[in-house]
Write a protein that holds these residues in place. Structure first.
Motif, PDB file in Angstrom:
ATOM      1  N   GLU A 169       0.842  -1.200   0.000  1.00 38.47           N
ATOM      2  CA  GLU A 169       0.000   0.000   0.000  1.00 38.47           C
ATOM      3  C   GLU A 169       0.883   1.257   0.000  1.00 38.47           C
ATOM      4  O   GLU A 169       0.650   2.199  -0.758  1.00 38.47           O
ATOM      5  CB  GLU A 169      -0.878  -0.032   1.264  1.00 38.47           C
ATOM      6  N   SER A 170       1.892   1.245   0.830  1.00 41.84           N
ATOM      7  CA  SER A 170       2.811   2.389   0.939  1.00 41.84           C
ATOM      8  C   SER A 170       3.582   2.603  -0.370  1.00 41.84           C
ATOM      9  O   SER A 170       3.731   3.734  -0.844  1.00 41.84           O
ATOM     10  CB  SER A 170       3.776   2.146   2.102  1.00 41.84           C
ATOM     11  N   ILE A 171       4.063   1.508  -0.972  1.00 40.89           N
ATOM     12  CA  ILE A 171       4.828   1.605  -2.224  1.00 40.89           C
ATOM     13  C   ILE A 171       3.953   2.141  -3.353  1.00 40.89           C
ATOM     14  O   ILE A 171       4.397   2.971  -4.156  1.00 40.89           O
ATOM     15  CB  ILE A 171       5.452   0.229  -2.578  1.00 40.89           C
ATOM     16  N   GLN A 176       3.024   7.317  -6.921  1.00 37.12           N
ATOM     17  CA  GLN A 176       2.307   8.475  -7.467  1.00 37.12           C
ATOM     18  C   GLN A 176       3.032   9.804  -7.192  1.00 37.12           C
ATOM     19  O   GLN A 176       2.550  10.864  -7.556  1.00 37.12           O
ATOM     20  CB  GLN A 176       0.899   8.567  -6.831  1.00 37.12           C
ATOM     21  N   GLN A 177       4.194   9.746  -6.527  1.00 41.58           N
ATOM     22  CA  GLN A 177       4.794  10.982  -6.010  1.00 41.58           C
ATOM     23  C   GLN A 177       6.030  11.475  -6.768  1.00 41.58           C
ATOM     24  O   GLN A 177       6.743  12.355  -6.299  1.00 41.58           O
ATOM     25  CB  GLN A 177       5.090  10.811  -4.518  1.00 41.58           C
ATOM     26  N   LEU A 196       3.855  -6.420  -7.352  1.00 42.25           N
ATOM     27  CA  LEU A 196       3.985  -4.971  -7.570  1.00 42.25           C
ATOM     28  C   LEU A 196       4.344  -4.633  -9.020  1.00 42.25           C
ATOM     29  O   LEU A 196       4.947  -3.609  -9.297  1.00 42.25           O
ATOM     30  CB  LEU A 196       5.047  -4.398  -6.613  1.00 42.25           C
ATOM     31  N   LYS A 197       3.934  -5.503  -9.918  1.00 41.67           N
ATOM     32  CA  LYS A 197       4.264  -5.287 -11.340  1.00 41.67           C
ATOM     33  C   LYS A 197       3.560  -4.048 -11.916  1.00 41.67           C
ATOM     34  O   LYS A 197       3.942  -3.536 -12.963  1.00 41.67           O
ATOM     35  CB  LYS A 197       3.914  -6.536 -12.155  1.00 41.67           C
ATOM     36  N   ASP A 198       2.512  -3.577 -11.229  1.00 45.12           N
ATOM     37  CA  ASP A 198       1.776  -2.398 -11.700  1.00 45.12           C
ATOM     38  C   ASP A 198       2.484  -1.085 -11.351  1.00 45.12           C
ATOM     39  O   ASP A 198       2.116  -0.023 -11.847  1.00 45.12           O
ATOM     40  CB  ASP A 198       0.372  -2.381 -11.081  1.00 45.12           C
ATOM     41  N   LYS A 200       4.935   1.811 -11.594  1.00 41.52           N
ATOM     42  CA  LYS A 200       5.665   2.376 -12.752  1.00 41.52           C
ATOM     43  C   LYS A 200       7.064   2.881 -12.384  1.00 41.52           C
ATOM     44  O   LYS A 200       7.981   2.840 -13.182  1.00 41.52           O
ATOM     45  CB  LYS A 200       4.861   3.540 -13.358  1.00 41.52           C
ATOM     46  N   THR A 201       7.220   3.407 -11.155  1.00 40.59           N
ATOM     47  CA  THR A 201       8.528   3.908 -10.713  1.00 40.59           C
ATOM     48  C   THR A 201       9.483   2.731 -10.570  1.00 40.59           C
ATOM     49  O   THR A 201       9.081   1.680 -10.054  1.00 40.59           O
ATOM     50  CB  THR A 201       8.381   4.598  -9.328  1.00 40.59           C
ATOM     51  N   PRO A 202      10.741   2.850 -11.038  1.00 41.88           N
ATOM     52  CA  PRO A 202      11.694   1.753 -10.825  1.00 41.88           C
ATOM     53  C   PRO A 202      11.741   1.350  -9.344  1.00 41.88           C
ATOM     54  O   PRO A 202      11.901   2.199  -8.466  1.00 41.88           O
ATOM     55  CB  PRO A 202      13.021   2.354 -11.280  1.00 41.88           C
ATOM     56  N   LEU A 203      11.558   0.062  -9.086  1.00 45.51           N
ATOM     57  CA  LEU A 203      11.467  -0.476  -7.730  1.00 45.51           C
ATOM     58  C   LEU A 203      12.691  -1.359  -7.496  1.00 45.51           C
ATOM     59  O   LEU A 203      12.860  -2.378  -8.152  1.00 45.51           O
ATOM     60  CB  LEU A 203      10.172  -1.283  -7.622  1.00 45.51           C
ATOM     61  N   LEU A 204      13.557  -0.934  -6.589  1.00 40.12           N
ATOM     62  CA  LEU A 204      14.838  -1.620  -6.412  1.00 40.12           C
ATOM     63  C   LEU A 204      14.864  -2.456  -5.140  1.00 40.12           C
ATOM     64  O   LEU A 204      14.426  -2.011  -4.081  1.00 40.12           O
ATOM     65  CB  LEU A 204      15.981  -0.606  -6.375  1.00 40.12           C
TER      66      LEU A 204
END
Length: 226
Positions: A169-171, A176-177, A196-198, A200-204
């Protein structure tokens, strides 16, 4: 080629099977061993950082890994990442920090980074590592910390689904930020990635980048050993 031997220093007994499987797939014949001390995190949290006793214990573990014949030592916990810089000077075996490749990737993506963790003691070392890598490349990094202690409490209480729900939820909110990257500052968060494939921000997450770099180093060591 001689099979290399890696020893991973851990602060938790979290599942190891995927680490072993990942390395064995990339490094033929690799021997993967662990030294785990689950009291380290409690001590670091109680003292708001690593004490001399924590540093001394981890230095002993690194020396034990060296004596056991390890070709490479991996520090797998971001909370004690800065301790690795200290004990690395006390052994004659290379030491790799699992989160360094992730920090390098974050810096390559931009300067506005969201850092999320469930432990406050993880955030400081993770931010300092990203800032250090950025400074080496002439970049001033802007890291914003997001602490989700309730997720940690849920995990400790035996509710992994609630831990995952809070973090996801937090991610999704962070997505959106307008951050250049979202850094999941704990290796254990890799379990969230498939859901969390939805985002859009690169998730490391340090698991894949970190252990890919470890595998590369182990293959170099194996080639040298012949």
């Amino acid at each position: 080629m001689s099979a290399p031997h890696v020893c991973i220093l851990q602060t938790s007994f979290a599942k190891r099977e995927d680490t072993v499987a990942f390395l064995k797939e990339k490094v033929p014949g690799v021997r993967v061993e662990f030294i785990t001390d689950s009291t380290l995190l409690n001590d670091v949290r109680a003292n708001c950082g690593p004490t001399q006793a924590v540093i001394d214990r981890m230095t002993l573990y690194a020396k034990a890994a060296e004596i056991s014949g390890a070709d490479l030592i991996v520090n797998s916990c971001s909370t004690v990442g800065e301790v690795a810089d200290i004990y690395a000077k006390e052994v004659n075996v290379p030491v790799m920090k699992i989160d360094l490749p992730m920090a390098q990737e974050a810096v390559s993506l931009g300067t506005k980074i969201a850092l999320i963790a469930t432990l406050e003691t993880t955030l400081g070392p993770s931010q300092r590592l990203i800032e250090k890598v950025g400074a080496e490349q002439g970049k001033k990094m802007e890291c914003t910390q997001f602490l989700q202690n309730p997720a940690w409490d849920a995990l400790q209480a035996g509710h992994p689904e609630e831990h995952n729900r809070i973090l996801m939820e937090s991610i999704r909110e962070l997505d959106q930020q307008g951050y250049d990257a979202i850094v999941m500052a704990q290796v254990s968060m890799r379990a969230l990635l498939p859901d969390l494939k939805d985002v859009k921000t690169p998730l490391l997450c340090s698991f894949f980048s970190g252990y890919s770099a470890v595998a590369e180093r182990l293959n170099e060591i194996a080639a040298r050993k012949g």
